[in-house]
Design a protein around this motif. Structure first.
Motif, PDB file in Angstrom:
ATOM      1  N   UNK A 261       1.087  -1.109   0.091  1.00  0.00           N
ATOM      2  CA  UNK A 261       0.010   0.019  -0.047  1.00  0.00           C
ATOM      3  C   UNK A 261       0.710   1.207   0.063  1.00  0.00           C
ATOM      4  N   UNK A 262       0.535   2.335  -0.902  1.00  0.00           N
ATOM      5  CA  UNK A 262       1.348   3.314  -0.951  1.00  0.00           C
ATOM      6  C   UNK A 262       1.481   4.220   0.301  1.00  0.00           C
ATOM      7  N   UNK A 263       0.390   4.320   1.133  1.00  0.00           N
ATOM      8  CA  UNK A 263       0.268   5.131   2.396  1.00  0.00           C
ATOM      9  C   UNK A 263       0.093   4.381   3.406  1.00  0.00           C
ATOM     10  N   UNK A 264       0.793   3.218   3.787  1.00  0.00           N
ATOM     11  CA  UNK A 264       0.443   2.563   5.028  1.00  0.00           C
ATOM     12  C   UNK A 264       0.368   3.231   6.299  1.00  0.00           C
ATOM     13  N   UNK A 265       1.151   4.194   6.621  1.00  0.00           N
ATOM     14  CA  UNK A 265       1.138   4.950   8.022  1.00  0.00           C
ATOM     15  C   UNK A 265      -0.258   5.463   7.905  1.00  0.00           C
ATOM     16  N   UNK A 266      -0.611   5.911   6.827  1.00  0.00           N
ATOM     17  CA  UNK A 266      -1.999   6.721   6.860  1.00  0.00           C
ATOM     18  C   UNK A 266      -3.075   5.706   7.323  1.00  0.00           C
ATOM     19  N   UNK A 267      -3.111   4.438   6.507  1.00  0.00           N
ATOM     20  CA  UNK A 267      -4.098   3.443   6.896  1.00  0.00           C
ATOM     21  C   UNK A 267      -4.255   3.071   8.229  1.00  0.00           C
ATOM     22  N   UNK A 268      -2.822   2.980   8.929  1.00  0.00           N
ATOM     23  CA  UNK A 268      -2.724   2.777  10.408  1.00  0.00           C
ATOM     24  C   UNK A 268      -3.547   3.834  11.268  1.00  0.00           C
ATOM     25  N   UNK A 269      -3.150   5.136  10.811  1.00  0.00           N
ATOM     26  CA  UNK A 269      -4.058   6.325  11.492  1.00  0.00           C
ATOM     27  C   UNK A 269      -5.438   6.216  11.445  1.00  0.00           C
ATOM     28  N   UNK A 270      -5.867   5.858  10.129  1.00  0.00           N
ATOM     29  CA  UNK A 270      -7.360   5.638  10.265  1.00  0.00           C
ATOM     30  C   UNK A 270      -8.107   4.418  10.781  1.00  0.00           C
ATOM     31  N   UNK A 271      -7.161   3.496  11.039  1.00  0.00           N
ATOM     32  CA  UNK A 271      -7.621   2.179  11.863  1.00  0.00           C
ATOM     33  C   UNK A 271      -7.689   2.849  13.199  1.00  0.00           C
ATOM     34  N   UNK A 272      -6.727   3.761  13.734  1.00  0.00           N
ATOM     35  CA  UNK A 272      -6.653   4.024  15.099  1.00  0.00           C
ATOM     36  C   UNK A 272      -7.699   5.146  15.265  1.00  0.00           C
ATOM     37  N   UNK A 273      -8.018   5.644  14.351  1.00  0.00           N
ATOM     38  CA  UNK A 273      -9.090   7.019  14.296  1.00  0.00           C
ATOM     39  C   UNK A 273     -10.529   6.264  14.540  1.00  0.00           C
ATOM     40  N   UNK A 274     -10.681   5.138  13.782  1.00  0.00           N
ATOM     41  CA  UNK A 274     -12.225   4.622  13.647  1.00  0.00           C
ATOM     42  C   UNK A 274     -12.209   3.908  15.060  1.00  0.00           C
ATOM     43  N   UNK A 275     -11.125   3.377  15.774  1.00  0.00           N
ATOM     44  CA  UNK A 275     -11.347   2.626  16.894  1.00  0.00           C
ATOM     45  C   UNK A 275     -11.531   3.761  18.077  1.00  0.00           C
ATOM     46  N   UNK A 276     -11.892   4.854  17.894  1.00  0.00           N
ATOM     47  CA  UNK A 276     -12.270   5.658  19.048  1.00  0.00           C
ATOM     48  C   UNK A 276     -13.631   5.527  19.382  1.00  0.00           C
ATOM     49  N   UNK A 277     -13.961   5.166  20.636  1.00  0.00           N
ATOM     50  CA  UNK A 277     -15.407   5.058  20.765  1.00  0.00           C
ATOM     51  C   UNK A 277     -16.193   6.000  20.221  1.00  0.00           C
TER      52      UNK A 277
END
Ligand code: N2P
Length: 341
Positions: A261-277
């Motif tokens: 994936x070209x923007x792996x770090x951004x994907x991880x940021x998104x994962x973390x974001x959607x896991x906020x309650x």
């Protein structure tokens, strides 16, 4: 001297690559339609400055074939459990750097280390759900308890169904008491005549928004995703969600990062974001599937938690597993019966 020069060039290339990566403010998300709220995308962009391109699909198979055909621009996909298994088998998923996803602590342990990702290497659960029956009880007076009750001649042209070959074959298998993960020519030969009769009764195929045909009165019953059933129930209690007595598919849809994936770090940021309650709650507000985030569940209203389609009490539920090449047999079978051959 030559060596030093080439080292210098290599250094510059590396530096500019690093710079380009640091500068990349994009996230290419390839996900199911009607599953990612605009409010979540906007909130993420506001917080991070990362722009999200949201491209949609209506089936696992559609997404999988794009990835296998060599699509390389996606940073995040949203496969169901069995498609995660297929992607892992061909090394198409990247391992998540969990140090970037501390909010993973909010995930219900029930949805971790599942069969499709036994070591929690690749996936963050998005939503779980079931495939069930919706009945407009103003229009259908007989009791509907399972797939067999839906697919009766008296309901011809009154049925909406998911446009999904593996799901359709599963409904027949369930009524035959067969294992929904054992697919071969012999099993499908038994499915074919039944499904050929059933497809003649279906008026509308829709995997994106099967609720629409029920809401506008085009059909009176159907087989849909649980989140669609939950929205219908929220709209009007006359829409009853029934988990088939014969048993049905429980899906676990997750976020995963394609290898390369070209923007792996951004994907991880998104994962973390959607896991906020509070963010995860927004997903439940728009798409009321079963939320695997324990902390988000605490924020749901009583009505949300008591919606029988979102949080079913008891039912016979089975996950799908990757069936390899047999998926092609299913495709051929469903294409054949739908075209009447
Ligand atoms: C969302 C569809 C739910 C995905 N529109 C079923 N796996």
């Amino acid at each position: 001297m030559k060596k030093i020069a080439s080292l210098f060039t290599a250094g510059c290339v590396l530096l500019s690559a690093g710079f380009a990566q640091a500068q990349s403010k994009t996230l290419n998300l390839f996900a199911w339609s009607e599953y990612v709220p605009q409010s979540v995308i906007d909130g993420f962009t506001k917080e991070t400055g990362i722009k999200v391109n949201y491209e949609t699909y209506a089936s696992n198979e559609e997404m999988l074939s794009k990835l296998l055909a060599g699509a390389t621009s996606y940073d995040l996909v949203q496969p169901s459990e069995y498609t995660i298994e297929s992607l892992v088998k061909v090394n198409k998923l990247a391992e998540i750097d969990w140090s970037k996803v501390p909010n993973a602590k909010n995930i219900d342990p029930k949805y971790r280390k599942m069969a499709h990702d036994p070591q929690d290497k690749y996936t963050v659960p998005w939503m779980a759900g079931t495939v069930g029956i919706v009945v407009n009880t103003d229009k259908v007076k007989d009791e509907i308890t399972g797939f067999k009750d839906v697919f009766q001649p008296k309901y011809k042209n009154r049925i909406v169904a998911l446009d999904d070959s593996r799901e359709m074959v599963t409904w027949v298998l369930a009524t035959q008491g067969k294992d929904i993960n054992v697919i071969n020519e012999e099993v499908l030969a038994g499915v074919k005549p039944v499904l050929a009769d059933w497809v003649k009764l279906i008026k509308v195929y829709d995997s994106d928004s099967p609720k629409t045909a029920l809401l506008n009165g085009d059909v009176d019953l159907g087989v849909v995703w649980s989140g669609e059933g939950a929205l219908l129930y929220q709209e009007d209690k006359k829409f009853k969600y029934v988990l088939p007595v014969e048993g049905t598919h429980q899906f676990i849809d997750s976020l995963a990062i394609p290898a390369g994936a070209p923007n792996k770090a951004n994907a991880e940021l998104f994962m973390n974001y959607i896991l906020k309650p509070e963010v995860s709650k927004l997903i439940s507000d728009d798409f009321p599937y079963t939320n695997p985030n324990i902390e988000a569940r605490k924020l749901l209203t009583e009505d949300q938690r008591n919606n029988p389609a979102s949080y079913p009490k008891d039912a016979k539920l089975d996950l799908f597993h990757d069936i390899g090449e047999a998926a092609t047999l299913i495709d051929t079978l469903v294409t054949d019966v739908r075209s009447g051959s």
